[in-house]
Structure formats: C-alpha cells, structure tokens
Design a protein around this motif. Sequence first.
Motif, short mmCIF file in Angstrom:
data_model
loop_
_atom_site.label_atom_id
_atom_site.label_comp_id
_atom_site.label_asym_id
_atom_site.label_seq_id
_atom_site.Cartn_x
_atom_site.Cartn_y
_atom_site.Cartn_z
N LYS A 168 36.72 60.41 21.51
CA LYS A 168 36.23 60.46 22.90
C LYS A 168 36.81 59.33 23.73
O LYS A 168 37.19 59.51 24.89
N LYS A 169 36.87 58.11 23.13
CA LYS A 169 37.42 56.98 23.87
C LYS A 169 38.90 57.20 24.19
O LYS A 169 39.37 56.90 25.29
N GLU A 170 39.68 57.72 23.22
CA GLU A 170 41.11 57.96 23.47
C GLU A 170 41.31 59.02 24.53
O GLU A 170 42.21 58.91 25.39
N ALA A 171 40.48 60.08 24.50
CA ALA A 171 40.63 61.14 25.52
C ALA A 171 40.30 60.59 26.90
O ALA A 171 40.94 60.95 27.90
N LYS A 211 40.65 57.43 27.95
CA LYS A 211 41.75 56.57 28.38
C LYS A 211 42.92 57.40 28.89
O LYS A 211 43.57 57.08 29.88
N SER A 212 43.24 58.51 28.19
CA SER A 212 44.38 59.37 28.58
C SER A 212 44.15 60.00 29.94
O SER A 212 45.04 60.05 30.78
N SER A 213 42.96 60.45 30.20
CA SER A 213 42.68 61.10 31.49
C SER A 213 42.68 60.09 32.61
O SER A 213 43.10 60.38 33.74
N THR A 214 42.30 58.85 32.39
CA THR A 214 42.28 57.80 33.42
C THR A 214 43.70 57.37 33.77
O THR A 214 44.04 57.16 34.94
N ALA A 215 44.58 57.28 32.81
CA ALA A 215 45.96 56.83 33.07
C ALA A 215 46.74 57.85 33.85
O ALA A 215 47.52 57.52 34.74
N ASP A 216 46.61 59.12 33.65
CA ASP A 216 47.38 60.16 34.32
C ASP A 216 46.79 60.51 35.66
O ASP A 216 47.50 61.09 36.51
N GLY A 217 45.57 60.26 35.91
CA GLY A 217 44.93 60.65 37.18
C GLY A 217 44.61 62.10 37.23
O GLY A 217 44.31 62.63 38.28
N TYR A 218 44.65 62.76 36.11
CA TYR A 218 44.36 64.19 36.09
C TYR A 218 43.24 64.46 35.10
O TYR A 218 43.00 63.73 34.16
N CYS A 219 42.70 65.58 35.33
CA CYS A 219 41.66 66.05 34.42
C CYS A 219 42.23 67.18 33.59
O CYS A 219 42.63 68.20 34.14
N TRP A 220 42.29 66.92 32.37
CA TRP A 220 42.86 67.91 31.45
C TRP A 220 41.85 69.01 31.20
O TRP A 220 40.71 68.76 30.83
#
Length: 292
Positions: free
Chosen positions: A257-260, A262-271
């Motif tokens: 959950k933490k890695e997901a 971080k990934s969504s915050t860096a890209d500025g998108y919601c996967w």
Amino acid sequence: MKSACSVETCEHQCVVTESGHSCRCPEGFELDVNQRNCSDIDECKSRACRDHLCHNTRGSYTCECRGGYRTVGGKCVDIDECTQAGCEHSCSNSMGSFSCSCNEGFRLSADGHSCVDIDECASGPCQMECANTEGSYSCSCPRGFHAEADGSTCAPDAAETSSTSTDGPPGHEENSTESLTGTTVELQHQSPHADATIPDLGNDTHGDPRSNASSVGGFANSVHFRVVVCVLGSVIPLMLLVAVTLTVALFRCRRSKKEAKKSSTADGYCWVPSGLDQRLEKLYESILTDDL
C-alpha cells in the motif's frame, strides 16, 4: 461363821472368807451390784461368733454359721466347696466360698461352673485364613505363601519369588524396564493423529497381582502424561507458524500500500485498472488530450 452363808445370803454360791462371806456366780453369769444376785452375760455383744450369727441364751450362747461354713465344736469352720462344687476346669477355695476358672481359650459360662470355647477368629488374629478349634485356633496361608515365625502373618514362598524374578533370561527386569521406556519415547515422538498402541500389561500372571496392578496403573498414568505432552508439542508450533504467517502477510500488505501511494504521488496521476469503469477511462483520455 457357818451361819453367815445360807440360802438367803447368795443366789448361787456362798464362799466363807476370813472377813465374812462372798457370793459367786456360775460361768455365763456376773454378780449384780447388790453382791448377791447373778445376771446373765450377753456373749453376743463381745462378738463371740465373730462374723457369724449369734444367739444369746441364759448362761451361754449359740452360733449360727453363714453359708460356706459348718459348726465344729461350737465354732464355724470353712467348708472346702471344691470337693463338691463341680467346676468343669479349675476350682479355687476361699473362706466361706469358692470360684471356678477356665483354661486358656475358654470363658466361664453364666452358671459359674461350666466353660465355653472362645472363638478367637472373631477378633481377626490371622492375616489370611483362620480356623477355630476347641480352646484355641490356627492360622494358615494359601498356596504360594508360608507362615512367618509369629504364626499369624503370611509371606510369599521363596520359590514363587525366584520363579517370578527368573522367568526370563538374566537382565530380564532391566530389559523390561528399557522396553517400557522405549515405548514411552516412541509415543512421545508419534503424531497426535496416529493411533498409539499401549502395551497390554493386564495379562501378566507372574508375580504378585497387586504389584502387577500397581505397575499397570503407574505405566498408564505415565503414557497418558506423555501423550498430552506430545499433543501440546505439536499444536503449539503450529499455532506459532500461523501467527508468523499472518504477521508476514500483514507486513507485506502494508508495504504494498505504501509503495502504491508513493507511485501515484510522484506521477500526479491516479492509476485506474483497465476495464474497471468506462466513464473513468473516458475522463482519463480527456485529461490527456487537454494536456497535449
């Protein structure tokens, strides 16, 4: 001087003396105060018959003897009742009476003369078997036992004891102990789901039955305790494994959950996973077009 004694002078006997005369009384009488007349002496007051009955008479007395005595020469003499008492066993004469007694193993009956056998077995003098006899008793032991020196207790025969201890080869008892210990260890290492076979010790007919029973009881308690220890030894590690597995799974889930995030915050998108919702996909395409 002779005229001094006459019929009127003394009632019984007149004796002339130098000074005059004196009156005397016959045996059983005493001179009165007037020194002329005689009165009867009551010999019963002086216990002439001792402990017997006394009857005073004029100038004398008679004794009436109590039971157990007879009159001999005016006196009471003890009668030896043992010559005619009829005691069955023994007789003891006493002054004016007697007593009967019985031999060992008998008691005196209610009539005071005859003797009755005592049942010694009623008091339990023997350890195992008792047989009452006339005036006594005897103890006996069953087969395989012999009487001790006291005659009342029993002990196992030496032959029986040795045959029990030498049924097997030398070291048979040590081997038996080792085999029982080995069986216990095997039960301890078996799975709790396996059928454990407890050695049958109930058919051992050698030796004392009471010792066999105590051995079976002690072995059964030992086996039961070791089976419980075996079950607990299997269940506790399983519970620990489940707890560790759950802890690892929770840790990995939180980490994912933490890695997901971080990934969504860096890209500025919601996967958004493909095929989840068509409206979300169209919204995502429009945002991309505007950015271009």
